[in-house]
Structure formats: structure tokens, C-alpha cells
Scaffold this motif. Structure first.
Motif: not given
Length: 260
Positions: A122, A162, A168
Motif C-alpha cells: 500500500d 485504494t 493494495h
């Protein structure tokens, strides 16, 4: 002057273990073929080595099926490394397995102690800031704890989001150079890359967004010809790597190495 966002002298990888066939996946699109995955992984490592970088190759960890995806365990910066706290309970044990390797190459290794969670998939380090996407694996508390550490090291961290249903942040984007991002249209539409040059992956080739810039190369998953052509035309030296087996486990180019 080197650019720490894409110019690296070292990387850490881990060979896939036979247990990888039991790895986590959002949806079952088939069991990975270990032999094919090992061949693709060797190709990936050889490409990193071609740039002159030193590659630290770790042995398989059969107890942790997803351990090939080393990127989720840590964030590597010029000032030090931060051990993550994965949002998937089955992956928590991968972090202590990585810690000794990082302590051997870094003087300053910090860790996310919790209660929050954060995974390296991330986190996108650009030429000017660290972007961290909140996701099913990375929460507000994890981002806040990382922010305190990297701010102390002189970095600016910006929290972004996201898209729903995307594992991710970096599933949908990657860095092409200090100021240029390769992104899906859906992620770019959120406005998170304002002020950057953005190259969109071709329609229907969203999986190509998880690529990596490693020194002179952009490593892209194979099988996305229109996106690859776009990158060639933009002047990037593209190397295609078979990602068919990692894709069955929601994995991609960035997941397979820690770069520093």
C-alpha cells in the motif's frame, strides 16, 4: 545525485516455497504452478541483477505460503527500514523472519507495533513524498504510526485511498520515474496523483499497473502489449516478466522484492 525512489543498489527477494499453492487470494482463479513460478521468479531476480544491483536471495519459508511477497513486510528508505504489521493474520510471522536480514543491512530498523496494520503493498515512494493507500490490509492507525516514523526521517507522508475491491494501493499503480506514475484510470480518477505526470494502462490491461522501475528497467507483467507499447513510446526500457502464477495470488512485480 541518485534518486532513492527508483535507483537502487540492493534488493531482497525470497524464493517461492512449495506451500505457495495455499497462498491467500481474493478469488480462486486456479492453483499456481510451482515450477512455472520458480522459473518466472528466477527471471525476475536475473533482471534485477542485470542492473548491477546486489540481490539478497532468501530461502523459501514453507510455514508462510505468501512469504515470496516480501514487499509487504517492510518499507526500505535511505534513512532506515520500517517493519510492517500485515493486515492478514497468516502473514504476521513473515515480519520477524525478515527482521534479521534488514538489521544486517540497516543501522536503524523501526517497527509498527500496532494496534494498527499496514502492508508495504500500500506504499508508493515517489520523488517528493510517500503515498500510503488505506485498504483492507492497511488502516488509519497503521498509517499514523508509519507517518510518525518517516516524518522524523524528513519524509512527507500523504494518506490516500485504494479503490474498493482492489487489494493494495500498488495493485493499481507504480512509479515510472520521480515524477511519473503508471496508473489505472479508476485510481487516477480519485485525484490522488494531482501534480504528477500520469500514464494510464490500456483499457482492459489494469493488471499491468503493478510494475516496478528498478534502475534502467521497468519490469512489467507479460501479456499486456498495449501498455508495454505505451511505455516503450514514452522512452522506458521495458522488461516483461511472466506473472501468470503470482497473479493467481493477487501478487505482482512490486510484491516480489524489497528495493533500497
Amino acid at each position: 545525485m541518485t534518486n532513492p525512489s527508483f535507483e537502487f543498489s540492493r534488493a531482497i527477494t525470497r524464493r517461492p516455497a512449495p506451500s505457495i499453492t495455499n497462498g491467500l487470494r481474493a478469488e480462486d482463479i486456479g492453483t499456481p504452478d510451482l515450477d512455472k513460478m520458480l522459473a518466472a521468479h528466477a527471471d525476475y531476480v536475473a533482471t534485477l541483477k542485470k542492473t548491477g544491483a546486489e540481490i539478497i536471495e532468501l530461502p523459501p519459508l514453507d510455514a508462510y505460503p505468501d512469504a515470496v511477497f516480501v514487499e509487504d513486510t517492510a518499507l526500505c528508505l535511505p534513512q532506515g527500514a520500517v517493519l510492517m504489521r500485515p493486515g492478514a493474520p497468516s502473514r504476521m510471522g513473515e515480519v520477524p523472519e525478515m527482521a534479521s536480514t534488514l538489521r544486517a543491512v540497516y543501522d536503524d530498523v523501526r517497527e509498527i507495533n500496532g494496534p494498527g496494520h499496514i502492508e508495504g503493498g500500500d506504499i508508493l515512494v515517489t520523488g517528493r513524498e510517500i503515498l500510503v493507500g488505506r485498504s483492507d490490509r492497511t488502516d488509519a492507525a497503521g498509517v499514523a504510526e508509519l507517518s510518525a516514523i518517516v516524518t522524523e526521517w524528513g519524509h512527507t507522508l500523504r494518506e490516500v485511498f485504494t479503490p474498493p475491491g482492489v487489494l493494495h494501493f500498488k495493485t493499481d499503480c507504480s512509479l515510472l520515474d520521480a515524477e511519473t506514475i503508471l496508473s489505472t484510470k479508476r485510481l487516477d480518477a480519485s485525484g490522488c496523483f494531482e501534480g504528477y505526470r500520469v500514464v494510464h494502462v490500456a483499457e482492459g490491461e489494469e493488471a499491468a499497473a503493478n510494475s516496478i522501475r528498478f534502475n534502467q528497467y521497468v519490469l512489467c507483467p507479460a501479456g499486456f502489449p498495449r501498455t508495454t507499447e505505451k511505455l516503450h513510446k514514452a522512452g522506458y526500457e521495458v522488461v516483461e516478466i511472466d506473472n501468470s502464477e503470482c497473479a493467481k495470488l493477487d501478487g505482482g512485480m512490486s510484491c516480489l522484492s524489497l528495493r533500497f
